[in-house]
Enzyme design. Structure first.
Site, PDB file in Angstrom:
ATOM      1  N   LYS A 192     -21.598  -6.308   4.439  1.00 40.05           N
ATOM      2  CA  LYS A 192     -20.785  -5.588   3.442  1.00 40.05           C
ATOM      3  C   LYS A 192     -19.916  -6.571   2.642  1.00 40.05           C
ATOM      4  O   LYS A 192     -19.865  -6.497   1.415  1.00 40.05           O
ATOM      5  CB  LYS A 192     -19.901  -4.557   4.176  1.00 40.05           C
ATOM      6  CG  LYS A 192     -18.959  -3.782   3.298  1.00 40.05           C
ATOM      7  CD  LYS A 192     -18.285  -2.634   4.058  1.00 40.05           C
ATOM      8  CE  LYS A 192     -17.214  -3.073   5.011  1.00 40.05           C
ATOM      9  NZ  LYS A 192     -16.409  -1.942   5.538  1.00 40.05           N
ATOM     10  N   ALA A 248     -20.073   2.369   3.607  1.00 45.08           N
ATOM     11  CA  ALA A 248     -19.319   1.774   2.498  1.00 45.08           C
ATOM     12  C   ALA A 248     -20.198   0.854   1.645  1.00 45.08           C
ATOM     13  O   ALA A 248     -20.007   0.758   0.430  1.00 45.08           O
ATOM     14  CB  ALA A 248     -18.123   0.995   3.051  1.00 45.08           C
ATOM     15  N   GLN A 250      -7.517  -3.404   8.793  1.00 46.18           N
ATOM     16  CA  GLN A 250      -6.710  -2.395   9.469  1.00 46.18           C
ATOM     17  C   GLN A 250      -5.520  -3.128  10.092  1.00 46.18           C
ATOM     18  O   GLN A 250      -5.573  -4.337  10.314  1.00 46.18           O
ATOM     19  CB  GLN A 250      -7.573  -1.722  10.551  1.00 46.18           C
ATOM     20  CG  GLN A 250      -6.942  -0.540  11.226  1.00 46.18           C
ATOM     21  CD  GLN A 250      -6.438   0.492  10.230  1.00 46.18           C
ATOM     22  OE1 GLN A 250      -5.300   0.409   9.766  1.00 46.18           O
ATOM     23  NE2 GLN A 250      -7.269   1.448   9.869  1.00 46.18           N
ATOM     24  N   HIS A 297      -7.990   3.250  -3.593  1.00 47.32           N
ATOM     25  CA  HIS A 297      -8.931   3.309  -2.476  1.00 47.32           C
ATOM     26  C   HIS A 297      -9.907   4.416  -2.866  1.00 47.32           C
ATOM     27  O   HIS A 297      -9.515   5.401  -3.505  1.00 47.32           O
ATOM     28  CB  HIS A 297      -8.230   3.726  -1.180  1.00 47.32           C
ATOM     29  CG  HIS A 297      -7.234   2.733  -0.661  1.00 47.32           C
ATOM     30  ND1 HIS A 297      -6.938   2.597   0.668  1.00 47.32           N
ATOM     31  CD2 HIS A 297      -6.449   1.821  -1.304  1.00 47.32           C
ATOM     32  CE1 HIS A 297      -6.022   1.645   0.840  1.00 47.32           C
ATOM     33  NE2 HIS A 297      -5.705   1.172  -0.357  1.00 47.32           N
ATOM     34  N   GLY A 345     -14.955   6.204   4.421  1.00 53.97           N
ATOM     35  CA  GLY A 345     -14.235   7.432   4.773  1.00 53.97           C
ATOM     36  C   GLY A 345     -14.806   7.947   6.077  1.00 53.97           C
ATOM     37  O   GLY A 345     -15.791   7.399   6.602  1.00 53.97           O
ATOM     38  N   GLU A 399       0.836  -1.211   0.000  1.00 53.30           N
ATOM     39  CA  GLU A 399       0.000   0.000   0.000  1.00 53.30           C
ATOM     40  C   GLU A 399       0.868   1.258   0.000  1.00 53.30           C
ATOM     41  O   GLU A 399       1.846   1.342   0.738  1.00 53.30           O
ATOM     42  CB  GLU A 399      -0.891  -0.020   1.246  1.00 53.30           C
ATOM     43  CG  GLU A 399      -1.840   1.160   1.326  1.00 53.30           C
ATOM     44  CD  GLU A 399      -2.879   0.960   2.406  1.00 53.30           C
ATOM     45  OE1 GLU A 399      -3.501  -0.124   2.462  1.00 53.30           O
ATOM     46  OE2 GLU A 399      -3.051   1.882   3.220  1.00 53.30           O
ATOM     47  N   ALA A 452      -8.221  12.783   2.307  1.00 60.77           N
ATOM     48  CA  ALA A 452      -9.445  13.303   2.927  1.00 60.77           C
ATOM     49  C   ALA A 452     -10.084  14.412   2.089  1.00 60.77           C
ATOM     50  O   ALA A 452     -11.249  14.754   2.277  1.00 60.77           O
ATOM     51  CB  ALA A 452      -9.120  13.811   4.317  1.00 60.77           C
ATOM     52  N   THR A 465      -3.913   4.932  -1.414  1.00 57.55           N
ATOM     53  CA  THR A 465      -4.969   5.466  -0.551  1.00 57.55           C
ATOM     54  C   THR A 465      -5.578   6.743  -1.153  1.00 57.55           C
ATOM     55  O   THR A 465      -5.018   7.344  -2.078  1.00 57.55           O
ATOM     56  CB  THR A 465      -4.449   5.767   0.873  1.00 57.55           C
ATOM     57  OG1 THR A 465      -3.442   6.778   0.778  1.00 57.55           O
ATOM     58  CG2 THR A 465      -3.874   4.529   1.535  1.00 57.55           C
TER      59      THR A 465
HETATM   60  P1  FAD Z   1     -18.295   1.221   6.936  1.00 51.35           P
HETATM   61  O1  FAD Z   1     -18.142  -0.183   6.512  1.00 51.35           O
HETATM   62  O2  FAD Z   1     -19.433   1.999   6.369  1.00 51.35           O
HETATM   63  O3  FAD Z   1     -18.377   1.221   8.525  1.00 51.35           O
HETATM   64  C1  FAD Z   1     -18.294   2.437   9.287  1.00 51.35           C
HETATM   65  C2  FAD Z   1     -19.052   2.252  10.599  1.00 51.35           C
HETATM   66  O4  FAD Z   1     -20.451   2.181  10.324  1.00 51.35           O
HETATM   67  C3  FAD Z   1     -18.723   0.959  11.360  1.00 51.35           C
HETATM   68  O5  FAD Z   1     -18.768   1.261  12.720  1.00 51.35           O
HETATM   69  C4  FAD Z   1     -19.827   0.006  10.952  1.00 51.35           C
HETATM   70  O6  FAD Z   1     -20.054  -1.010  11.928  1.00 51.35           O
HETATM   71  C5  FAD Z   1     -21.008   0.965  10.832  1.00 51.35           C
HETATM   72  N1  FAD Z   1     -22.034   0.543   9.877  1.00 51.35           N
HETATM   73  C6  FAD Z   1     -21.845  -0.001   8.652  1.00 51.35           C
HETATM   74  N2  FAD Z   1     -23.019  -0.204   8.035  1.00 51.35           N
HETATM   75  C7  FAD Z   1     -23.980   0.230   8.893  1.00 51.35           C
HETATM   76  C8  FAD Z   1     -25.416   0.304   8.827  1.00 51.35           C
HETATM   77  N3  FAD Z   1     -26.090  -0.122   7.760  1.00 51.35           N
HETATM   78  N4  FAD Z   1     -26.075   0.833   9.903  1.00 51.35           N
HETATM   79  C9  FAD Z   1     -25.399   1.284  11.000  1.00 51.35           C
HETATM   80  N5  FAD Z   1     -24.042   1.228  11.103  1.00 51.35           N
HETATM   81  C10 FAD Z   1     -23.352   0.718  10.067  1.00 51.35           C
HETATM   82  N6  FAD Z   1      -9.832   6.181   4.792  1.00 51.35           N
HETATM   83  C11 FAD Z   1      -9.561   7.138   3.865  1.00 51.35           C
HETATM   84  O7  FAD Z   1     -10.028   8.273   4.008  1.00 51.35           O
HETATM   85  N7  FAD Z   1      -8.817   6.856   2.740  1.00 51.35           N
HETATM   86  C12 FAD Z   1      -8.297   5.612   2.521  1.00 51.35           C
HETATM   87  O8  FAD Z   1      -7.626   5.393   1.521  1.00 51.35           O
HETATM   88  C13 FAD Z   1      -8.544   4.587   3.482  1.00 51.35           C
HETATM   89  N8  FAD Z   1      -8.071   3.335   3.308  1.00 51.35           N
HETATM   90  C14 FAD Z   1      -8.356   2.358   4.218  1.00 51.35           C
HETATM   91  C15 FAD Z   1      -7.867   1.064   4.003  1.00 51.35           C
HETATM   92  C16 FAD Z   1      -8.126   0.054   4.924  1.00 51.35           C
HETATM   93  C17 FAD Z   1      -7.618  -1.353   4.641  1.00 51.35           C
HETATM   94  C18 FAD Z   1      -8.869   0.339   6.101  1.00 51.35           C
HETATM   95  C19 FAD Z   1      -9.126  -0.740   7.114  1.00 51.35           C
HETATM   96  C20 FAD Z   1      -9.359   1.620   6.324  1.00 51.35           C
HETATM   97  C21 FAD Z   1      -9.108   2.652   5.397  1.00 51.35           C
HETATM   98  N9  FAD Z   1      -9.603   3.948   5.566  1.00 51.35           N
HETATM   99  C22 FAD Z   1      -9.331   4.924   4.629  1.00 51.35           C
HETATM  100  C23 FAD Z   1     -10.353   4.323   6.778  1.00 51.35           C
HETATM  101  C24 FAD Z   1     -11.893   4.248   6.611  1.00 51.35           C
HETATM  102  O9  FAD Z   1     -12.335   5.108   5.596  1.00 51.35           O
HETATM  103  C25 FAD Z   1     -12.508   4.661   7.947  1.00 51.35           C
HETATM  104  O10 FAD Z   1     -12.195   3.728   8.945  1.00 51.35           O
HETATM  105  C26 FAD Z   1     -13.994   4.937   7.951  1.00 51.35           C
HETATM  106  O11 FAD Z   1     -14.322   5.514   9.225  1.00 51.35           O
HETATM  107  C27 FAD Z   1     -14.872   3.698   7.823  1.00 51.35           C
HETATM  108  O12 FAD Z   1     -14.798   3.171   6.583  1.00 51.35           O
HETATM  109  P2  FAD Z   1     -15.461   1.740   6.271  1.00 51.35           P
HETATM  110  O13 FAD Z   1     -15.335   1.562   4.837  1.00 51.35           O
HETATM  111  O14 FAD Z   1     -14.944   0.719   7.197  1.00 51.35           O
HETATM  112  O15 FAD Z   1     -17.003   2.077   6.683  1.00 51.35           O
END
Ligand code: FAD
Length: 286
Positions: A164, A124, A174, A77, A108, A17, A51, A48
């Site tokens: 998801k 997501a 992570q 990403h 995000g 990455e 923001a 990545t």
């Molecule tokens: P989601 O899967 O949407 O989850 C976010 C939260 O919402 C979780 O607590 C989940 O349990 C909850 N949730 C999900 N669906 C629902 C629903 N239907 N109802 C209620 N709650 C729900 N960030 C960046 O800005 N740029 C990057 O390039 C980047 N790369 C990453 C790469 C990896 C491998 C990882 C692990 C993280 C990365 N992130 C990045 C961070 C990520 O964007 C953040 O952690 C963000 O807060 C959550 O993203 P997610 O896709 O996990 O969200």
């Protein structure tokens, strides 16, 4: 170029990455790290998504540049919070038109002051659905072994994650320092009927303060023994980098022994640590 889901179906993957550099000097460092690590013959790399602002365009430009110049695919990403649907459709269509086959679909982070993000998306999963609609991509999603920091409880976090993953092709985690967190995640997902492959993310850290800051932000446990080692090396010098390599080498070894579908290493735009881990474990072609 090639779909990551297809590459994964053929065997264990090793991937790196990178992040979009902000200065011309940092761009030179990015280019040399990509070239140096290309010699290790990775299955794919990912870049990545910032923001906001120009870092977002840099991700797009670098993904196209690396994907066209190297023999392995570059996966962008992409985060959906703060974006309109039309913006994301445009960006995805452009990726598709330029031969990009893979996307890591992420939510995000919402604005930290609690204000409205101004976009059309919250989770997501909504982006995964949009990516499927726009084109024939292989889709990865994020997973948090130690539970997402915004989750109210473990059980709902796992249920949302399983839902998801059911729409995606693979997960990517992570970073973590104790392999038991990854194993527990796999077990909990399996209990929910989810067997989508999960690539563990491993970070060979280079800075003590940075590691502590990121661990706090992401809910990552730093085991007591590692806390002590970090106290001893402190700072961001050679001793810290060597400790980062040692810790990552042990972790990757344990993960491979457990039978992971692949390992995703956070290169952080530097080649040395990854090269050392490869050498320690006898991985790759070099
Ligand atoms: P989601 O899967 O949407 O989850 C976010 C939260 O919402 C979780 O607590 C989940 O349990 C909850 N949730 C999900 N669906 C629902 C629903 N239907 N109802 C209620 N709650 C729900 N960030 C960046 O800005 N740029 C990057 O390039 C980047 N790369 C990453 C790469 C990896 C491998 C990882 C692990 C993280 C990365 N992130 C990045 C961070 C990520 O964007 C953040 O952690 C963000 O807060 C959550 O993203 P997610 O896709 O996990 O969200």
């Amino acid at each position: 170029m090639a779909k990551i889901s297809e590459i994964m179906s053929k065997g264990k993957t090793l991937s790196f990455e990178f992040f979009p550099p902000k200065t011309p000097e940092a761009m030179t460092g990015f280019n040399s790290a990509v070239d140096a690590l290309a010699a290790l013959d990775p299955d794919f790399v990912s870049i990545t998504y910032g923001a906001g602002g120009s870092a977002r365009d840099t991700t797009y430009d670098l993904v196209l540049q690396v994907d066209s110049r190297q023999k392995f695919p570059a996966m962008p990403h992409l985060t959906c919070v703060g974006h309109t649907r039309a913006e994301l459709v445009d960006l995805l269509a452009s990726y598709r038109a330029n031969g990009i086959d893979n996307v890591l679909a992420l939510a995000g982070d919402p604005p930290s002051d609690g204000s409205d993000s101004g976009g059309d998306f919250v989770y997501a999963t909504e982006l995964v659905e949009l990516v499927r609609e726009v084109g024939d991509f292989s889709i990865g999603v994020a997973a948090f072994p130690e539970v997402h920091p915004r989750s109210t409880d473990r059980s709902s976090d796992r249920k949302h994650l399983a839902a998801k993953l059911a729409l995606a092709d693979f997960g990517m985690t992570q970073f973590f320092f104790d392999v038991s967190h990854y194993k527990r995640l796999v077990e909990e997902l399996s209990d929910l009927g989810c067997s989508v492959p999960l690539l563990p993310g491993v970070m060979p850290f280079v800075s003590v303060a940075g590691t502590r800051r990121m661990a706090k932000m992401n809910n990552t446990e730093i085991p007591a023994a590692l806390q002590h080692q970090l106290d001893l090396v402190d700072g961001d010098g050679v001793a810290t980098r060597e400790l980062g390599v040692q810790v990552a080498t042990e972790l990757v070894g344990e993960l491979l022994e457990f039978g992971v579908p692949g390992v995703h290493l956070y290169a952080m735009n530097r080649a040395e640590s990854i090269q050392a881990i490869y050498k320690n474990l006898g991985l790759g072609t070099n």
